[in-house]
Motif scaffolding. Structure first.
Motif, PDB file in Angstrom:
ATOM      1  N   ARG A   1       0.840  -1.211   0.000  1.00  0.00           N
ATOM      2  CA  ARG A   1       0.000   0.000   0.000  1.00  0.00           C
ATOM      3  C   ARG A   1       0.870   1.254   0.000  1.00  0.00           C
ATOM      4  N   LYS A   2       1.877   1.232   0.869  1.00  0.00           N
ATOM      5  CA  LYS A   2       2.765   2.405   0.987  1.00  0.00           C
ATOM      6  C   LYS A   2       3.551   2.630  -0.291  1.00  0.00           C
TER       7      LYS A   2
ATOM      8  N   ALA B   1       1.476   4.126  -2.902  1.00  0.00           N
ATOM      9  CA  ALA B   1       1.018   5.480  -2.582  1.00  0.00           C
ATOM     10  C   ALA B   1       2.165   6.477  -2.721  1.00  0.00           C
TER      11      ALA B   1
ATOM     12  N   ASN C   1      -3.179   4.773  -7.885  1.00  0.00           N
ATOM     13  CA  ASN C   1      -3.985   5.899  -7.378  1.00  0.00           C
ATOM     14  C   ASN C   1      -3.784   7.175  -8.173  1.00  0.00           C
TER      15      ASN C   1
END
Ligand code: GDP
Length: 214
Positions: free
Chosen positions: A14-15, A18, A60
């Motif tokens: 996730r990091k 992102a 994202n």
């Protein structure tokens, strides 16, 4: 893997996704490939399968990959740097299977992709995207064969799962999984995603991270 390790991996993924992700370069020919300094995970699929949307959902970003379907504009390998410091590269492979594509374009595509697949030691996995509404079609089978022959590990990913009712999705999933089992270089696990709802996106990030570390 233990639950704690799973969670740690998911959080790392996730990091990472992102954080820093940048377009590096386009390679219309092999001589323009970037130096093979980090693991690469590539995305392949028929034109309009939802490849750009998936890349954008994973990262994202709205406009990382261009969602354009113009035949002829997509005969390039596009490289994206992920991580600071650089940890892996995502590679957007040119879409295939344009019914109306001129023969010389198809030939060029095959040459570029085959050369890339065969010569790239850092290429850890190719994600082959399949439209949930259609399942496997002959252009998909052709690229699966290319990947088998090049002995490149690949994994099938269903896209646009929001467009199909659960029962139909289950049937497509089973059909695709059955066929994948017959291909020596295909990973047995099939992923189901929707860039629209975000379903399966976090899981796919984890798969990419695992593949890069393999
Ligand atoms: P590409 O040619 O493979 O890069 O495909 P695009 O990402 O440009 O997508 C093709 C079309 O499918 C566009 O109209 C997208 O909005 C649509 N699309 C892509 N992914 C999804 C999805 O997960 N759900 C739905 N409902 N539509 C999608």
């Amino acid at each position: 893997m233990s639950e704690a390790a799973d969670q740690e991996l998911a959080e790392h993924a996730r990091k990472l996704f992102a954080g820093r992700i940048e377009f590096l370069k386009s390679a219309p020919e092999l001589k323009f490939l970037p130096d093979p300094v980090v693991p690469e995970v590539a995305f392949a699929g028929r034109s309009n399968v939802g490849k750009s949307s998936l890349l954008n959902a994973l990262t994202n970003r709205n406009k990382l990959a261009r969602t354009s379907n113009t035949p002829g504009r997509t005969q390039e390998l596009n490289f994206f740097d992920v991580g600071d410091p650089l940890q892996l590269r995502l590679v957007d492979m040119p879409g295939y299977g344009f019914a109306e594509a001129p023969k010389d374009l198809v030939k060029r595509w095959k040459h570029l992709v085959n050369d890339y697949l065969r010569g790239r030691a850092v290429l850890k996995r190719v994600l082959v995207l399949i439209d949930s509404r259609h399942g496997l079609k002959s252009p998909d089978r052709e690229i699966m064969e290319m990947l088998d022959n090049a002995a490149v590990s690949y994994q099938l990913v269903l896209t646009k799962s929001d467009k199909v009712k659960p029962a139909a999705l289950g049937a497509v999933y089973e059909g695709v999984a059955d066929e994948a089992r017959k291909h020596p270089a295909a990973h047995p696990a099939i992923f189901t995603t929707s860039s629209e709802t975000g379903s399966g996106i976090a899981e796919l990030r984890t798969v990419i991270l695992e593949a890069a570390a393999s």
